[in-house]
Scaffold this motif. Structure first.
Motif, PDB file in Angstrom:
ATOM      1  N   ASP A  32       0.794  -1.217   0.000  1.00 41.38           N
ATOM      2  CA  ASP A  32       0.000   0.000   0.000  1.00 41.38           C
ATOM      3  C   ASP A  32       0.834   1.278   0.000  1.00 41.38           C
ATOM      4  O   ASP A  32       0.323   2.370   0.246  1.00 41.38           O
ATOM      5  CB  ASP A  32      -0.971   0.000   1.187  1.00 41.38           C
ATOM      6  N   TYR A  33       2.104   1.146  -0.271  1.00 44.50           N
ATOM      7  CA  TYR A  33       2.971   2.326  -0.317  1.00 44.50           C
ATOM      8  C   TYR A  33       4.103   2.010  -1.269  1.00 44.50           C
ATOM      9  O   TYR A  33       4.730   0.949  -1.172  1.00 44.50           O
ATOM     10  CB  TYR A  33       3.499   2.628   1.084  1.00 44.50           C
TER      11      TYR A  33
ATOM     12  N   LYS B   5      -3.104   0.321 -10.661  1.00 45.61           N
ATOM     13  CA  LYS B   5      -3.446  -0.661  -9.634  1.00 45.61           C
ATOM     14  C   LYS B   5      -3.882  -1.988 -10.248  1.00 45.61           C
ATOM     15  O   LYS B   5      -3.496  -3.059  -9.774  1.00 45.61           O
ATOM     16  CB  LYS B   5      -4.542  -0.108  -8.729  1.00 45.61           C
ATOM     17  N   SER B   6      -4.674  -1.942 -11.296  1.00 41.64           N
ATOM     18  CA  SER B   6      -5.189  -3.182 -11.889  1.00 41.64           C
ATOM     19  C   SER B   6      -4.066  -4.017 -12.496  1.00 41.64           C
ATOM     20  O   SER B   6      -4.088  -5.249 -12.450  1.00 41.64           O
ATOM     21  CB  SER B   6      -6.258  -2.877 -12.929  1.00 41.64           C
TER      22      SER B   6
ATOM     23  N   ALA C  24       6.998   9.326  -3.585  1.00 38.69           N
ATOM     24  CA  ALA C  24       6.262   8.119  -3.206  1.00 38.69           C
ATOM     25  C   ALA C  24       4.789   8.292  -3.537  1.00 38.69           C
ATOM     26  O   ALA C  24       4.283   9.415  -3.639  1.00 38.69           O
ATOM     27  CB  ALA C  24       6.441   7.825  -1.719  1.00 38.69           C
ATOM     28  N   ILE C  25       4.089   7.160  -3.667  1.00 41.60           N
ATOM     29  CA  ILE C  25       2.669   7.187  -4.016  1.00 41.60           C
ATOM     30  C   ILE C  25       1.932   6.096  -3.268  1.00 41.60           C
ATOM     31  O   ILE C  25       2.527   5.070  -2.908  1.00 41.60           O
ATOM     32  CB  ILE C  25       2.484   7.034  -5.547  1.00 41.60           C
ATOM     33  N   ARG C  26       0.662   6.331  -3.016  1.00 44.74           N
ATOM     34  CA  ARG C  26      -0.216   5.310  -2.458  1.00 44.74           C
ATOM     35  C   ARG C  26      -1.212   4.906  -3.530  1.00 44.74           C
ATOM     36  O   ARG C  26      -1.497   5.679  -4.446  1.00 44.74           O
ATOM     37  CB  ARG C  26      -0.921   5.842  -1.215  1.00 44.74           C
ATOM     38  N   PRO C  27      -1.801   3.719  -3.443  1.00 39.72           N
ATOM     39  CA  PRO C  27      -2.626   3.211  -4.542  1.00 39.72           C
ATOM     40  C   PRO C  27      -3.972   3.901  -4.718  1.00 39.72           C
ATOM     41  O   PRO C  27      -4.707   3.552  -5.635  1.00 39.72           O
ATOM     42  CB  PRO C  27      -2.805   1.721  -4.172  1.00 39.72           C
TER      43      PRO C  27
ATOM     44  N   VAL D 296      -4.288   6.941  -5.646  1.00 39.68           N
ATOM     45  CA  VAL D 296      -4.125   7.912  -6.728  1.00 39.68           C
ATOM     46  C   VAL D 296      -3.377   7.249  -7.874  1.00 39.68           C
ATOM     47  O   VAL D 296      -2.629   6.298  -7.681  1.00 39.68           O
ATOM     48  CB  VAL D 296      -3.361   9.172  -6.277  1.00 39.68           C
ATOM     49  N   SER D 297      -3.595   7.754  -9.079  1.00 38.21           N
ATOM     50  CA  SER D 297      -2.969   7.143 -10.253  1.00 38.21           C
ATOM     51  C   SER D 297      -1.699   7.866 -10.690  1.00 38.21           C
ATOM     52  O   SER D 297      -0.929   7.335 -11.488  1.00 38.21           O
ATOM     53  CB  SER D 297      -3.961   7.113 -11.421  1.00 38.21           C
ATOM     54  N   GLU D 298      -1.502   9.061 -10.163  1.00 37.89           N
ATOM     55  CA  GLU D 298      -0.319   9.811 -10.570  1.00 37.89           C
ATOM     56  C   GLU D 298       0.054  10.814  -9.490  1.00 37.89           C
ATOM     57  O   GLU D 298      -0.795  11.393  -8.830  1.00 37.89           O
ATOM     58  CB  GLU D 298      -0.585  10.552 -11.893  1.00 37.89           C
ATOM     59  N   LYS D 299       1.375  10.997  -9.338  1.00 37.74           N
ATOM     60  CA  LYS D 299       1.863  12.017  -8.414  1.00 37.74           C
ATOM     61  C   LYS D 299       3.059  12.679  -9.059  1.00 37.74           C
ATOM     62  O   LYS D 299       3.946  11.998  -9.564  1.00 37.74           O
ATOM     63  CB  LYS D 299       2.247  11.412  -7.066  1.00 37.74           C
TER      64      LYS D 299
END
Lengths: 110, 113
Positions: A31-32, A68-69, A49-52, A54-57
């Motif tokens: 999840d991270y 995610k898929s 870093a990103i969490r699932p 959101v699709s973009e950072k």
């Protein structure tokens, strides 16, 4: 299931170009997803870093795209500079589990 | 300045000798880690500690030992039982084991002569 795959192993880009590094994971519990940058002889430093959820950072010239898929995430470095030449590690974590990818050595030619 | 310090930066050891690598942090982090990095390779976890007086083996603990007597210190001993100890050793810390971001020290390069 605990592995994080990373590609390419090495990457050469011209100054001003776009550098793209891809990572894939199997365990949906992760999840991270951080990216670390490491210069020769130094310790890795957190880059972005990103969490699932959101699709973009995006942070400056650095963008993480997250699918995610497909269980994939990637780092894009826009307007790549010679100072970006380093090794980049993706990672994935959940709870007490923290797994690094094998790294990508990026060389940006002047 | 807050951060993680590792000493020495370079260390040379003769075969058959034990050697201890220092790692100190003043970030008030509970969790600390030791990783090994070989040339062109990723990071492999040796040991980690969630709290004082507690530590757990990572993926490649054989030939290594650690202690965690103080929150800010997590020394790593490379024993003579480690068959191939020449590597770059990285110490890291995080607020808690279950939090996400690990912060790394500058590393110690160990060479066995």
């Amino acid at each position: 299931q605990q592995q994080v795959k990373q590609s390419p192993q090495s990457l050469i880009v011209q100054k001003g170009g776009i550098s793209i590094i891809n990572c894939a994971y199997e365990n949906t519990a992760f999840d991270y997803f951080p990216w670390y940058q490491q210069f020769p002889g130094k310790g890795p430093a957190l880059l972005i870093a990103i969490r699932p959820d959101v699709s973009e950072k995006k942070e400056g010239r650095f963008t993480i795209s997250f699918n995610k898929s497909a269980k994939q995430f990637s780092l894009h470095i826009m307007d790549s500079q010679p100072g970006d030449s380093a090794t980049y590690f993706c990672a994935a974590s959940y709870g007490q589990n923290f797994v690094f990818g094998p790294g990508t050595r990026l060389s940006v030619l002047p | 300045d807050g951060g993680i310090t590792q000493s020495p930066k370079y260390l040379f050891r003769k075969e058959g000798q034990n050697v201890t690598l220092s790692c100190e942090q003043n970030l008030n982090h509970d969790a600390m880690y030791w990783y090994r990095q070989d040339p062109g390779q990723g990071l492999r976890l040796i040991y980690y500690s969630q709290i004082v007086n507690d530590f757990q083996k990572g993926d490649i603990a054989e030939g290594y030992s650690v202690s965690r007597e103080k929150k800010e210190s997590f020394p790593l001993t490379v024993t003579s039982a480690q068959k191939n100890p020449t590597a770059f050793y990285l110490c890291a810390s995080s607020i808690m084991m279950s939090t996400d971001t690990q912060y790394f020290g500058p590393g110690t390069r160990l060479t066995v002569l």
